[in-house]
Design an enzyme around this catalytic site. Sequence first.
Site, PDB file in Angstrom:
ATOM      1  N   ASP A  33      -5.670  -8.921  -6.890  1.00  0.00           N
ATOM      2  CA  ASP A  33      -4.582  -8.833  -5.905  1.00  0.00           C
ATOM      3  C   ASP A  33      -3.992 -10.235  -5.698  1.00  0.00           C
ATOM      4  O   ASP A  33      -4.641 -11.140  -5.175  1.00  0.00           O
ATOM      5  CB  ASP A  33      -5.140  -8.285  -4.585  1.00  0.00           C
ATOM      6  CG  ASP A  33      -4.010  -8.002  -3.596  1.00  0.00           C
ATOM      7  OD1 ASP A  33      -3.903  -6.844  -3.160  1.00  0.00           O
ATOM      8  OD2 ASP A  33      -3.246  -8.941  -3.270  1.00  0.00           O
ATOM      9  N   ARG A  35       2.973  -2.012  -0.822  1.00  0.00           N
ATOM     10  CA  ARG A  35       2.768  -0.734  -1.516  1.00  0.00           C
ATOM     11  C   ARG A  35       1.880   0.154  -0.668  1.00  0.00           C
ATOM     12  O   ARG A  35       0.806  -0.264  -0.246  1.00  0.00           O
ATOM     13  CB  ARG A  35       2.023  -0.956  -2.838  1.00  0.00           C
ATOM     14  CG  ARG A  35       2.769  -1.638  -3.872  1.00  0.00           C
ATOM     15  CD  ARG A  35       2.172  -1.369  -5.243  1.00  0.00           C
ATOM     16  NE  ARG A  35       0.745  -1.615  -5.390  1.00  0.00           N
ATOM     17  CZ  ARG A  35       0.085  -1.432  -6.509  1.00  0.00           C
ATOM     18  NH1 ARG A  35       0.719  -0.970  -7.588  1.00  0.00           N
ATOM     19  NH2 ARG A  35      -1.185  -1.687  -6.594  1.00  0.00           N
ATOM     20  N   THR A  69       0.321   6.403  -2.335  1.00  0.00           N
ATOM     21  CA  THR A  69       1.435   6.860  -3.179  1.00  0.00           C
ATOM     22  C   THR A  69       1.906   5.772  -4.136  1.00  0.00           C
ATOM     23  O   THR A  69       2.657   6.058  -5.065  1.00  0.00           O
ATOM     24  CB  THR A  69       2.638   7.234  -2.305  1.00  0.00           C
ATOM     25  OG1 THR A  69       3.076   6.039  -1.627  1.00  0.00           O
ATOM     26  CG2 THR A  69       2.277   8.295  -1.273  1.00  0.00           C
ATOM     27  N   ASP A  94      -3.892 -11.495  -1.981  1.00  0.00           N
ATOM     28  CA  ASP A  94      -5.220 -11.848  -1.458  1.00  0.00           C
ATOM     29  C   ASP A  94      -5.752 -13.119  -2.118  1.00  0.00           C
ATOM     30  O   ASP A  94      -6.353 -13.967  -1.444  1.00  0.00           O
ATOM     31  CB  ASP A  94      -6.203 -10.689  -1.703  1.00  0.00           C
ATOM     32  CG  ASP A  94      -5.925  -9.502  -0.795  1.00  0.00           C
ATOM     33  OD1 ASP A  94      -5.182  -9.672   0.191  1.00  0.00           O
ATOM     34  OD2 ASP A  94      -6.437  -8.409  -1.084  1.00  0.00           O
TER      35      ASP A  94
END
Length: 243
Positions: free
Chosen positions: A204, A108, A112, A207
């Site tokens: 995340d 991603r 945006t 991660d």
Amino acid sequence: MDAARFPNLHVSQHPLVAHKLALLRDRATEPKKFRELVRELSWLLGYEAMADLTTQPITVETPLEPTAGVELEPKVGLVPVLRAGLGMVDAMLELMPSAEVWHIGLYRDERTLKPVEYYNKLPDAATVQVCLILDPMLATGGSSSATVDILKQWGAARVKQVSLIAAPEGVATLSAAHPDVDIHVAAVDRALNDRGYIVPGLGDAGDRQFGTFAGPSSEPGHDPADETAEVVRRLQRNLASEP
Ligand code: PRP
Ligand code: URA
């Protein structure tokens, strides 16, 4: 969210899923344990997601006599979205050892929130009939909608999304773009925050699986929060305005 608006959405009701999801969310869960939980949850969700696969009759020879059995009819492709979807593959392959695995690389854009494709080695024509997209997080729905576009263009007859956690905004976006895609998740959370993260979520997913907590450094002097917040507000307006 009003799940009744989304007949394609399947939220697991299994107590084991709920138990493992709570452990997964816990900020104290370290990468090794996190990876184990992703694998266990994928197994359970995969089992549910494959419940409607069609079978065809076969005859099997037991040591004593022939008997009727079945075999899976469609050829199935597992489509992990890199990176975070990688942790879901092994469990799915345990369930279905003959499945093909086709990786799609997307990340991603942090400003945006749009998906950027960086890996796709699909051959010209589809080699499977049913594809299961594996990605722990369905946030804005941009990555999964883009992956479904790729798979339909490839020629996959049926596509399912298997994720651990979805945001309502992502469910709405994917369902609007691809109403024929079944979405299997452990939970639908409250919302996206202004950086496009699912809350309460788990942080995340890539991660936390791979221990990469430093992350890429942001451009000096640029705070992407304003742009991403506007993207999220637009998705939330869409969600509110849908019938
Ligand atoms: C995460 C996640 C999904 C995507 C979901 O990937 O694994 O692919 O974000 O967000 P969306 O629904 O808003 O598109 P990320 O871009 O963090 O890449 P990574 O898996 O390489 O960490
Ligand atoms: N990707 C993640 O890993 N987590 C989120 O909350 C949203 C996107």
